[in-house]
Motif scaffolding. Structure first.
Motif, PDB file in Angstrom:
ATOM      1  N   LEU A 265       0.868  -1.184   0.000  1.00  0.00           N
ATOM      2  CA  LEU A 265       0.000   0.000   0.000  1.00  0.00           C
ATOM      3  C   LEU A 265       0.900   1.227   0.000  1.00  0.00           C
ATOM      4  N   TYR A 266       0.820   2.020  -1.064  1.00  0.00           N
ATOM      5  CA  TYR A 266       1.719   3.155  -1.226  1.00  0.00           C
ATOM      6  C   TYR A 266       0.910   4.441  -1.146  1.00  0.00           C
ATOM      7  N   ALA A 285       0.301  -3.464  -7.179  1.00  0.00           N
ATOM      8  CA  ALA A 285       0.305  -2.804  -5.871  1.00  0.00           C
ATOM      9  C   ALA A 285      -0.897  -1.879  -5.758  1.00  0.00           C
ATOM     10  N   SER A 286      -1.123  -1.360  -4.556  1.00  0.00           N
ATOM     11  CA  SER A 286      -2.251  -0.457  -4.299  1.00  0.00           C
ATOM     12  C   SER A 286      -1.737   0.956  -4.045  1.00  0.00           C
ATOM     13  N   LEU A 287      -2.356   1.929  -4.706  1.00  0.00           N
ATOM     14  CA  LEU A 287      -2.052   3.342  -4.506  1.00  0.00           C
ATOM     15  C   LEU A 287      -3.185   3.949  -3.689  1.00  0.00           C
ATOM     16  N   GLY A 315      -7.137   3.085  -3.629  1.00  0.00           N
ATOM     17  CA  GLY A 315      -7.985   3.231  -2.460  1.00  0.00           C
ATOM     18  C   GLY A 315      -8.103   4.688  -2.075  1.00  0.00           C
ATOM     19  N   LEU A 316      -9.037   4.980  -1.191  1.00  0.00           N
ATOM     20  CA  LEU A 316      -9.296   6.350  -0.743  1.00  0.00           C
ATOM     21  C   LEU A 316      -9.095   6.413   0.768  1.00  0.00           C
ATOM     22  N   ALA A 317      -8.570   7.544   1.249  1.00  0.00           N
ATOM     23  CA  ALA A 317      -8.206   7.599   2.665  1.00  0.00           C
ATOM     24  C   ALA A 317      -8.233   9.022   3.196  1.00  0.00           C
ATOM     25  N   THR A 318      -8.442   9.121   4.500  1.00  0.00           N
ATOM     26  CA  THR A 318      -8.439  10.428   5.173  1.00  0.00           C
ATOM     27  C   THR A 318      -7.025  10.908   5.466  1.00  0.00           C
ATOM     28  N   ARG A 361     -10.848  -3.198  -1.857  1.00  0.00           N
ATOM     29  CA  ARG A 361     -10.030  -3.872  -2.878  1.00  0.00           C
ATOM     30  C   ARG A 361      -8.562  -3.516  -2.707  1.00  0.00           C
ATOM     31  N   SER A 362      -8.259  -2.270  -2.372  1.00  0.00           N
ATOM     32  CA  SER A 362      -6.859  -1.875  -2.184  1.00  0.00           C
ATOM     33  C   SER A 362      -6.227  -2.612  -1.012  1.00  0.00           C
ATOM     34  N   LEU A 363      -7.043  -3.011  -0.027  1.00  0.00           N
ATOM     35  CA  LEU A 363      -6.568  -3.772   1.130  1.00  0.00           C
ATOM     36  C   LEU A 363      -6.653  -5.283   0.900  1.00  0.00           C
TER      37      LEU A 363
END
Length: 440
Positions: A265-266, A285-287, A315-318, A361-363
């Protein structure tokens, strides 16, 4: 006893980023049946009432029943310093982050922040978080203990830093990073709904020896995820080049030490070189896109359109506390705004997918969380699509579900969260305090 939830339901049969909004499945009079912590049935409300007459019914009316939000990159130890003023990344770390993280050697303080953090995230409809800890094993123990107590699906790892670019009170070593991480992994990974994540903070705070040790640990435990930061700011990239002068690029500092691969996870990944883009896609990989953080700290504009078209997992993140909100609704709004600045108008279906199934999905967890479907773990957010007068007056003019949802994406906050279910149990949303008002 089984629980039958009635309301509007929203699920996905595919990825709207690549397949279009038509893969979203909306039912105005939908229902889901929860039994033994999982979604056991889903469909039309009247049909499910007849099929399951003994179920306990909760009728949410016109509220939207969705999978709970999935936050794919956060720093729970930064809870107390969220929305700290100004500065670029490196200054921000030195001024706010590192002094706060030093406090997590105290297990009681770590436990207090973990409790506060999950109060805040659940109040915002987030049912899964992938978080960094601090260098202190106590920070990971506190996080997982609290997540386990609440029955949450949670990901986390001990942050590792051994280079003298980090303060003395926040440095471990290559050996202790390996030993501590392995011990925590063996204790927590796979317990209930918990997953350990191998966590070098980023190349500038780790020596090559530490990166090599953590790469070896990942090779020994390939079922774990690995998380780190990549190409967040241009001055950070220059810093990496000065510390790793023989590396081909920033990504190579990870790749050459066994820290590039599927399940990596980058975070951020804004200023990528063409080789980096190709290699990240090649290994699948996951961005992780952190839009409120990227704008708050002035990092840059993530290339959502180009990277998703190229087939990257996103993926989306805070990114709290560099990110300025605990809310995935606010994060969706920021993702929309960032994409607009790159001349791409993300559809509401794409935004909602990114905050739920896309982040899952990213995880590598979209087979069990992030969507509504029979067999999925029952993590659910119930959204009031008319939570404030401003939102209600706009939603009342909606011609379809997306016009009804979009005002909540752009203007919604924790007032929009009507209910949350985690692991098939309804969560008591008491958690907006108690915290003292500031003395001015």
């Amino acid at each position: 006893m089984a629980d039958l939830l009635l309301g509007q339901t929203l699920a996905f049969d595919g990825n709207p980023m690549t397949d279009g909004p038509g893969v979203a499945r909306h039912d105005r009079t939908g229902a889901i049946l929860i039994r033994d912590g999982r979604i056991a049935d889903m469909g039309d409300g009247d049909t499910l009432r007849q099929r399951h007459p003994q179920a306990r019914v909760t009728d949410y009316g016109r509220a939207l029943i969705s999978a709970g939000f999935v936050d794919a990159h956060a720093h729970y130890p930064q809870t107390a310093i969220i929305a700290s003023w100004g500065k670029r990344l490196i200054d921000w770390l030195n001024s706010y982050t590192f002094p706060e993280e030093m406090r997590f050697s105290d297990p009681a303080y770590a436990a207090d922040i973990a409790t506060r953090y999950f109060d805040l995230t659940l109040a915002n409809g987030t049912t899964t978080v992938c978080s960094y800890g601090t260098i202190h094993p106590e920070s990971v123990d506190a996080y997982f203990t609290e997540a386990q107590r609440r029955g949450l699906c949670a990901f986390a790892g001990k942050t590792c830093m051994d280079r003298d670019t980090a303060p003395g009170g926040l440095r471990d070593s290559a050996q202790s990073a390996y030993d501590d991480s392995k011990r925590l992994l063996e204790r927590w990974h796979g317990q209930d709904r918990l997953s350990y994540v191998i966590t070098p903070r980023f190349s500038p705070t780790s020596t090559p020896e530490q990166l090599q040790a953590l790469g070896a640990l990942w090779a020994e435990h390939p079922d774990c995820l690995m998380q780190t930061h990549l190409s967040e700011q241009t001055d950070e990239i220059a810093w990496v080049k000065s510390l790793y002068p023989t590396a081909r690029d920033y990504l190579d500092t990870y790749e050459s030490h066994g820290l590039l691969g599927h399940g990596g996870l980058y975070g951020h990944a804004i200023h990528l070189e063409p080789r980096e883009v190709d290699r990240l896609r090649e290994v699948d990989a996951s961005l992780i896109h952190c839009p409120t953080s990227n704008t708050f700290i002035g990092s840059g504009l993530f290339d959502m359109d180009g990277l998703t078209r190229a087939g990257h997992r996103v993926g989306l993140a805070t990114d709290t506390g560099g990110g300025s909100s605990f809310s995935m609704l606010r994060t969706m709004a920021a993702a929309y705004e960032v994409a607009q600045l790159r001349h791409r108008a993300l559809h509401p279906a794409e935004l909602w997918w990114l905050a739920t199934a896309g982040s899952a999905r990213s995880l590598l967890a979209d087979h069990r969380i992030g969507n509504l479907a029979a067999g999925m773990e029952a993590d659910i957010a119930v959204i009031d699509l008319a939570s404030t007068p401003a939102i209600a007056q706009r939603a009342n003019r909606a011609g379809d579900i997306w016009e009804a949802i979009f005002p909540t994406i752009m203007m919604g906050d924790d007032r929009a969260i009507r209910a949350v279910w985690a692991g098939g149990r309804e969560v008591t949303l008491s958690g907006r305090g108690p915290y003292k008002n500031p003395t001015l």
